[in-house]
Scaffold this motif. Structure first.
Motif, short mmCIF file in Angstrom:
data_model
loop_
_atom_site.label_atom_id
_atom_site.label_comp_id
_atom_site.label_asym_id
_atom_site.label_seq_id
_atom_site.Cartn_x
_atom_site.Cartn_y
_atom_site.Cartn_z
N ALA B 377 22.05 -19.32 -25.73
CA ALA B 377 21.96 -18.34 -26.44
C ALA B 377 23.42 -17.93 -26.29
O ALA B 377 23.37 -16.74 -27.36
CB ALA B 377 20.86 -17.60 -26.68
N ILE B 378 23.30 -17.65 -24.75
CA ILE B 378 24.56 -17.07 -24.30
C ILE B 378 26.21 -17.58 -24.53
O ILE B 378 25.99 -18.01 -23.77
CB ILE B 378 24.58 -16.08 -23.12
N THR B 379 26.58 -17.13 -25.71
CA THR B 379 27.97 -18.04 -24.95
C THR B 379 29.32 -17.29 -25.94
O THR B 379 28.45 -16.01 -26.57
CB THR B 379 27.69 -19.20 -26.34
N SER B 380 29.66 -17.64 -26.09
CA SER B 380 31.39 -16.32 -25.49
C SER B 380 31.42 -16.68 -27.41
O SER B 380 31.19 -17.39 -28.22
CB SER B 380 32.70 -17.13 -25.33
N GLN B 381 32.73 -15.10 -27.79
CA GLN B 381 32.61 -15.69 -29.14
C GLN B 381 34.03 -14.87 -29.04
O GLN B 381 34.20 -13.41 -28.66
CB GLN B 381 32.01 -15.37 -29.89
N ILE B 382 35.16 -15.15 -30.23
CA ILE B 382 36.43 -14.81 -30.30
C ILE B 382 36.57 -14.16 -31.13
O ILE B 382 36.11 -14.26 -32.36
CB ILE B 382 37.42 -15.83 -30.13
N ASN B 383 37.63 -13.40 -31.19
CA ASN B 383 37.75 -12.05 -32.29
C ASN B 383 39.20 -12.37 -32.11
O ASN B 383 40.41 -12.36 -31.63
CB ASN B 383 37.86 -10.61 -31.70
N SER B 384 39.19 -13.46 -33.19
CA SER B 384 41.43 -13.80 -33.47
C SER B 384 41.76 -13.28 -33.79
O SER B 384 43.35 -12.73 -33.84
CB SER B 384 41.11 -15.44 -34.46
N GLU B 385 41.78 -11.62 -34.66
CA GLU B 385 42.61 -10.69 -34.75
C GLU B 385 42.89 -10.65 -33.29
O GLU B 385 44.96 -9.65 -33.51
CB GLU B 385 41.69 -9.46 -35.46
N LEU B 386 42.61 -10.23 -32.72
CA LEU B 386 42.83 -9.45 -31.01
C LEU B 386 43.74 -10.30 -30.64
O LEU B 386 44.33 -9.89 -29.47
CB LEU B 386 41.91 -9.11 -30.51
N CYS B 387 43.79 -11.73 -30.41
CA CYS B 387 44.06 -12.89 -30.12
C CYS B 387 45.37 -13.09 -29.94
O CYS B 387 45.93 -12.47 -30.79
CB CYS B 387 43.19 -14.02 -30.49
N ASN B 388 46.47 -12.45 -28.55
CA ASN B 388 47.61 -12.85 -28.24
C ASN B 388 47.83 -14.05 -28.11
O ASN B 388 49.58 -14.56 -28.03
CB ASN B 388 48.43 -11.76 -27.88
N PHE B 389 47.78 -15.19 -27.94
CA PHE B 389 47.31 -16.75 -27.45
C PHE B 389 48.26 -16.67 -26.64
O PHE B 389 48.31 -17.80 -26.38
CB PHE B 389 48.22 -17.00 -29.40
N CYS B 390 47.96 -16.04 -25.86
CA CYS B 390 48.04 -16.48 -23.72
C CYS B 390 47.52 -17.37 -23.40
O CYS B 390 47.91 -18.56 -22.53
CB CYS B 390 47.54 -16.16 -23.39
N GLY B 391 46.39 -18.09 -23.93
CA GLY B 391 45.59 -19.30 -22.95
C GLY B 391 44.95 -18.92 -22.42
O GLY B 391 44.30 -20.10 -21.47
N ASP B 433 40.40 -8.59 -24.82
CA ASP B 433 39.36 -7.96 -25.18
C ASP B 433 39.03 -8.27 -26.43
O ASP B 433 38.36 -8.34 -27.49
CB ASP B 433 39.49 -6.32 -25.06
N ALA B 434 39.24 -9.70 -26.48
CA ALA B 434 39.70 -10.37 -27.65
C ALA B 434 38.01 -11.81 -28.04
O ALA B 434 37.73 -12.39 -29.02
CB ALA B 434 40.85 -11.64 -27.73
N ILE B 435 37.76 -11.45 -26.67
CA ILE B 435 36.52 -12.76 -26.39
C ILE B 435 35.40 -11.67 -25.76
O ILE B 435 35.41 -10.79 -25.10
CB ILE B 435 36.60 -14.28 -24.95
N GLY B 436 34.38 -11.85 -26.77
CA GLY B 436 33.19 -11.42 -26.35
C GLY B 436 31.91 -12.40 -26.27
O GLY B 436 32.51 -13.19 -26.17
N MET B 437 31.09 -12.05 -25.61
CA MET B 437 29.64 -12.35 -25.31
C MET B 437 27.94 -11.97 -26.09
O MET B 437 27.74 -10.97 -26.07
CB MET B 437 29.31 -12.24 -23.48
N ARG B 438 28.34 -12.99 -25.93
CA ARG B 438 26.41 -12.70 -26.61
C ARG B 438 25.72 -12.16 -25.29
O ARG B 438 25.44 -12.55 -24.62
CB ARG B 438 26.14 -14.02 -27.91
#
Lengths: 51, 615
Positions: B377-391, B433-438
């Protein structure tokens, strides 16, 4: 990156010591004097100045 | 092995190596390198004519070097498939063909010098790893004279010498003069239960009963032989083991409680003189023996790092593969869809290995038959709008659950929900801050920080504790009625790897005198290697505090396991004293500096968002 000699400082008791730091094999740090894990790897410039 | 080879539903790929494993539970892609055998296994009738004409002779590793083999050879009598293999490294050469005798005599024409390695790609749902172990090399124990004295052998070498299929056809002889020995000694715990740095601190589990079995074999085959066993403890804990041990004693085997300090060879007859303190009698004794067997311990495979990397597994401090949970999931690896069995997990005997293999197969079949799996239930989710593709997220993920972004195509990373275990290291490391945790969102954690420090912040110690170890350690301290200060306030995160720099800075910004980040010991981390990122991050934050003129010792890091309730209470008591040492001026200065920093960061963020909007 390879392993290199680094200066460590315990933030609990202030004890400073030299050790090996390998960024590819991060190991648990424990102060040899007080057993605290709050051991900071000092930046190279700072460590050199302290020496 | 033969049964496995014949089973219609089992495809046995021998002489093969796993090159890579990608994917996740239910969808693993495995690339296997099938090494060139240079012999057509389906045609070979093991007539041995090729080996007879082969001019090469090298030590046979299967026979522990007591006999030789040819460059074309049968690896061992029960090999599956039952076919010869050409060892090209030791062959006189095939390019150009320097010898070619084996091919000349092979009637079935099954030798092909041009054979090449083949790659096979497999799609599998689950993986069971059972890569076994290695044995300890006793040369470090120089006092026993292994390799210096011919008549000092290891338990593995003993096994070959007494085996009917061994180099001497089961006639037990000593290597120096090929005569049957009249007296033999066994030294236990060579490389096990050692604290002097030469061996391993753990018990190898199987050596005691292996020696008991060996002594019974000797008594059975050579009734007159005098057998002595030098030990510190005999651990005969399995079903029927104590009976076996007692039988060995009744057969006349002498068990001497004491580990020899020195072994010296008598050059005249090759006999070995052992000096030992018999701790039962307290006497220093000397024993002259014709042969000595070192009961060597078990060690993790020397190439274990490779399999660890392939399956994203972690190891315990002794180097064996760590299970998902030692009691509740003893055959599950932390990576979903991967199971472990046998000595790769810990030293164990055949019975335990078979039991564990059965359990692993059953666990695997549950997943396979279900055809679907539950995700965390607790997984990461990405906000692709904020991502700068650094990897960075893909780099830090211990489960390889993040598919790296494509900077050129401006394609954000993809989080494989089925593979994500929810440690949160990616969310903490993401600079955008493009990744959040449920269920453990930034806002939720920040709100907890704010709530703790809403009233009299200067009196509170903000502690971030990982769910599995430190938080449980706090529980342990509580249930054990250990006293620790009430000023300690805990914020639970699934892993210390989730503790973002922002949370710590927010605590200081809100007036916290001290902040503690606590997590599992490295060997106990429930998220393979996520805890290592915590330590790396802390180094960065300490440097930043230094740069801002804030005392670095106000931020602490402690590894506290679920069983270390006492350590938890001790750390809290110690930090309570430190909290009192932080002055009001210091706290005010920190708040001011961090408020300025926050303002700058917000300005920068607003500017960046404006740029994105304009674009």
């Amino acid at each position: 990156m390879t392993a290199r000699d680094t200066h460590f400082k315990c933030l609990n008791c202030g004890h400073e010591y030299d050790g090996v730091y390998d960024p590819d094999k991060v190991t648990e740090r424990t102060c040899p004097q007080c057993r605290s894990n709050s051991v900071r790897r000092l930046p190279e410039k700072k460590a050199t100045a302290k020496k | 092995m033969m049964d496995v080879g014949r089973h219609p539903k089992v495809e046995l790929m021998t002489f093969s190596e796993v090159e890579s494993i990608t994917g996740f539970v239910g969808n693993f892609n495995v690339r296997v390198r099938q090494k060139a055998r240079y012999v057509d296994a389906s045609e070979c009738t093991i007539c041995a004519e090729c080996a007879e004409v082969c001019p090469v002779a090298i030590p046979d590793a299967y026979q522990q070097g007591f006999s030789s083999r040819k460059a074309i050879y049968l690896p061992f009598p029960q090999a599956v498939p039952s076919a010869y293999v050409l060892d090209m490294e030791n062959c006189l050469g095939n390019n150009p063909i320097a010898c070619g005798k084996c091919a000349e005599v092979c009637e079935k024409k099954c030798i092909d010098y041009d054979d090449q390695d083949k790659f096979v790609d497999l799609e599998v749902g689950v993986i069971i790893a059972a890569t076994g172990m290695d044995v300890y090399d006793p040369t470090a124990y120089d006092e026993y004279g292994y390799t210096r004295y011919e008549n000092v052998i290891t338990s593995m070498e003993f096994e070959r010498l007494i085996c009917a299929g061994g180099p001497t056809d089961g006639h037990f002889i000593r290597p120096s003069d090929r005569k049957a020995p009249q007296s033999i000694g066994f030294i236990q715990c060579v490389g096990s239960r050692s604290r002097d740095g030469r061996g391993n601190p753990y018990c190898s589990n199987i050596c005691c009963m292996n020696t008991v079995k060996d002594t019974l074999l000797l008594c059975d085959h050579y009734p007159g032989i005098a057998t002595k066993v030098f030990y510190m403890d005999i651990r005969a804990f399995g079903k029927g083991f104590e009976d076996l041990y007692m039988r060995s004693r009744e057969e006349g085997v002498r068990y001497i409680r004491g580990i020899p300090g020195t072994v010296v060879e008598n050059p005249e007859n090759g006999n070995l003189v052992l000096t030992v303190e018999n701790t039962t009698t307290g006497q220093l004794e000397e024993h002259e023996l014709e042969m000595l067997v070192l009961s060597q311990g078990v060690i993790p495979r020397r190439d274990g790092d490779q399999i660890k990397h392939l399956l994203t597994l972690s190891t315990t401090s002794d180097g064996f593969i760590m299970e998902s949970h030692p009691k509740l999931k003893p055959v599950d690896a932390p990576t979903k869809g991967v199971f472990i069995a046998g000595c790769m997990e810990s030293p164990k005997d055949v019975k335990d290995s078979v039991t564990q293999a059965g359990a692993a197969a059953a666990r695997a079949s549950i997943l396979l038959n279900a055809g679907k799996t539950r995700i965390e239930a607790i997984t990461s989710q990405i906000n692709s709008e904020l991502c700068n593709f650094c990897g960075i997220c893909a780099k830090v993920c211990p489960y390889n659950a993040i598919l790296a972004p494509d900077r050129k195509a401006k394609k954000a990373p993809i989080i494989i929900q089925a593979a994500c275990a929810g440690c949160g290291a990616c969310a903490a490391e993401c600079p955008q801050d493009a990744i959040g945790m449920r269920h453990f969102t930034n806002d939720q954690i920040m709100a907890q920080v704010d709530a703790i420090l809403a009233v009299e912040p200067q009196k509170h110690l903000v502690t971030f504790a990982c769910n599995w170890c430190s938080y449980a350690g706090g529980d342990n301290a509580g249930t054990a009625r250990l006293q620790y200060p009430t000023s300690c306030r805990l914020i639970r995160t699934m892993c210390s790897g989730r503790v973002d720099e922002k949370f710590i800075m927010r605590a200081f910004r809100m007036g916290a005198p001290m902040v503690l980040v606590s997590g599992c010991h490295f060997a106990d981390c429930h998220y393979i290697s996520a805890v290592r990122w915590t330590q790396k991050r802390m180094d960065r934050i300490w440097s930043k505090l230094d740069r801002l003129g804030i005392r670095d010792d106000r931020l602490r890091l402690e590894w506290i396991s679920a069983a270390e309730g006492q350590k938890f209470a001790k750390v809290m008591r110690e930090l309570e004293d430190k909290v009192k040492s932080v002055t009001k001026e210091e706290i005010e200065f920190t708040m001011k500096v961090l408020a300025e920093e926050e303002a700058k960061a917000q300005e920068k963020k607003a500017k960046r968002q404006l740029e994105v909007t304009v674009l």
